[in-house]
Structure formats: C-alpha cells, structure tokens
Write an enzyme that holds these catalytic residues in place. Structure first.
Site, PDB file in Angstrom:
ATOM      1  N   TYR A  93      -1.520  -1.247  10.431  1.00  0.00           N
ATOM      2  CA  TYR A  93      -1.719  -1.512   8.997  1.00  0.00           C
ATOM      3  C   TYR A  93      -0.535  -0.963   8.194  1.00  0.00           C
ATOM      4  CZ  TYR A  93      -3.952  -1.133   4.351  1.00  0.00           C
ATOM      5  OH  TYR A  93      -4.248  -1.227   3.006  1.00  0.00           O
TER       6      TYR A  93
ATOM      7  N   SER B  87       0.852  -1.192   0.000  1.00  0.00           N
ATOM      8  CA  SER B  87       0.000   0.000   0.000  1.00  0.00           C
ATOM      9  C   SER B  87       0.885   1.237   0.000  1.00  0.00           C
ATOM     10  CB  SER B  87      -0.870   0.020   1.262  1.00  0.00           C
ATOM     11  OG  SER B  87      -1.518   1.276   1.402  1.00  0.00           O
TER      12      SER B  87
END
Ligand code: NAP
Length: 292
Positions: free
Chosen positions: A153, A140
C-alpha cells in the site's frame, strides 16, 4: 458555494468515506457528479439523494474496460469531464514483506496505481472536449514516509505521488492539471473492511479510533472526510489554476516530525531521560576525578 457551478466531475470510490465527503461538497458547490464504485446499493441511494446532480455507475477500478465505460458515460451523459477524482482504494494486505506474494503485490498496485493511470488515460478525450480539466489523485501520508501503512500500500501511494508529477508534465499543454492529496488519519470504513471484520468488531474499532484520533497528530481533532474534500475542492477549482504536479498533505500535521517534536508529554519524558543521562555522566566524571 458555487465554486464548481457548471462543472462535471467523476469521483471513484464516491460511496464511502473521503469520496462520499467529496461528492457532498462538490454537489454543494454546484457540480454534477458521476460516481464510480463497487457499492451498488449505496450508489443507488446517493443518486436518489441528489437526484439530477449525482449519477452512479458500477466501476471496479481494477477493470480497465469498466474505467473506460465510466469516463465514456460522463461524456455521453454530461458532455465531458472537468474534474476527475481518482480516489477508490482499500488498505491492501499484507503488512510485512515476509508475508508478501506476487498476487497480493499485483492486486494492490492494480487497485491503487494502475487504476489512477488508466483513469487519467480514459478521461483525457473527455477533458479535452471541455478545453482542459483538473485531476486529483488520492495518495497518502503512507506514500511519503514508512510506517503509516502496509508495505505494498505504502509503495503504491508513493507511486501515485510520482505518477502525479509525470502526468502533470505530460498533460499541461492540454490544459489538464494533475495534483495529489495525501490524507493522514481520516475516520472512514477503510480500517474495518466488511470481508475481514465482523460488524460488532467494526463498531468497537470505530469507537476506539474516534476516541484516540484527536491525539494522533499535532492538530488535536479527528480527521474527517470533509477535511480532505476541502483540499480536493481547492485543486478542482480555478483557485489552483497555477498549481500542477504537486501533492498536499492533509494530515493535521502528522508528517511534521517524530511525536516528541509536538507531543508535550513525550517532550517532557525526553527531557527527563536527557536530565537522567546528564546526571549519570556528571556522577561518572566525579568518580573518575576521585579515582585519580
Ligand atoms: P472507504 O471509506 O473504504 O472508501 C473507499 C471506497 O472505495 C469504498 O466505497 C469502496 O467500496 C471503494 N472501492 C474499493 N475497492 C474498489 C474498486 N476496486 N473499485 C471501485 N471502488 C472501490 O475508504 P477511504 O478512507 O475513504 O479511502 C479513500 C481513499 O483514501 C483510498 O485511496 C485510501 O487509500 C485513501 N486514504 C485514506 C486514508 C484514511 O485514513 N482513511 C488515509 C490515506 C489515504 P467498498 O466499501 O465496497 O469496499
């Protein structure tokens, strides 16, 4: 068309969003796909929609035995694995370190990092059986800079980028390439998990995001799963035969720099503030001279 003709792919998290977009693209390019996910109804629908080309097996990627079973099924059903897309994931609370618990930390790392490592481990014999393969991991933009996702995350996604390099080094001589993609903002269900967001609120959030998404990054369009699927296809295909251990941002330019580097309105605002400061400085100099 046919860029993946005869290829066998395993895609985790293939029932929704980026994974689903990639299943659709891979099927269009001639691959056979085994989808691993925890959305059984959607998985059954997908297998029926692409009967003969897509199969579904329930696989919770936080469970090692289920990961192994998924890879082994690709071996027994299709005869091996050419492409593995380690993609399943979720947002993963909490947003700030002050709210962290050991349990929350571990569950995010298990879902986003351990799953990728074990996916690779259990795919290896099935890739070797095919003479090599291509692994693509979903990282990401949150793994490249702070501020794009919850803390555990973001840390996990940074780990996926480095895991990708380490695995690429480890597996190159087995003919297995390993690369990662780093999506920016992509309109999917990840922002509206059913466990915490009611259907009504989910619709509202999706509408709001769809409206604002084109103005989120330099390229003025909303990011959609097909944008990521195109990049995954590149890594999956022979066109990237000399590429391994890298990560590709597919983010409409979100990662190029601060907003004032590309947003004309913010650039104009910055210019205005600078001019105000210059004028104030000049006025202060005049006062200084007059005072003597
Ligand atoms: P999505 O639409 O929610 O799809 C994720 C899929 O993974 C869903 O089908 C989900 O099932 C499944 N899944 C969740 N936990 C799982 C588990 N333990 N085992 C197996 N499958 C599981 O989200 P997405 O945006 O496409 O996300 C795909 C990947 O892209 C994730 O790794 C995410 O971190 C990454 N990513 C997304 C964005 C973005 O802006 N969308 C940006 C950067 C990175 P349920 O629906 O049943 O939970």
């Amino acid at each position: 068309m046919d860029r993946l003709k005869g290829k066998i792919a395993v895609i985790t998290g293939g029932c929704s969003g980026i994974g689903l977009g990639t299943v659709e693209r891979f099927v269009a390019e001639g691959a056979r796909v085994l989808v691993g996910d925890i959305s059984d109804a959607a998985g059954a629908e997908l297998a029926a929609r692409f009967e003969g080309q897509v199969a579904y097996r329930r696989c919770d990627v936080t469970d090692e035995s289920q990961i192994k079973a998924l890879m082994d099924e690709a071996g027994s059903r299709f005869g091996g694995i050419d492409i593995l897309f380690n993609n399943a994931g979720a947002g993963g609370a909490p947003n700030r370190f002050e709210d962290m618990t050991g349990e929350a930390w571990d569950s995010v790392q298990a879902l986003l990092v351990r799953s990728v490592a074990l996916g690779i481990t259990y795919a290896i014999p099935h890739m070797k059986a095919r003479g090599g393969g291509s692994v693509i991991n979903t990282a990401s933009i949150a793994g490249t800079q702070a501020g794009y996702g919850p803390v555990a995350y973001s840390t996990a996604k940074a780990a996926v980028i480095h895991l990708t390099r380490v695995a690429a080094a480890d597996l190159a001589r087995d003919g297995i390439r390993v690369n990662a993609i780093c999506p920016g903002l992509i309109l999917t269900n990840i922002f509206t998990p059913a466990e915490t967001v009611s259907p009504g609120l989910a619709t509202l959030i999706k509408q709001t995001m769809a409206q604002s998404a084109p103005n989120t990054q330099p390229i003025e369009k909303a990011g959609v799963p097909a944008d990521i699927a195109a990049a995954v296809l590149f890594f999956a295909s022979e066109e990237s035969a000399f590429v391994t251990g890298t990560h590709l941002l597919v983010d409409g330019g979100l990662g190029v720099g601060p907003r004032n580097s590309w947003d004309p309105e913010m650039r104009a605002e910055r210019q205005r503030v600078m001019e105000e400061r210059r004028a104030a400085f000049a006025a202060a100099q005049v006062e200084d001279v007059q005072a003597g």
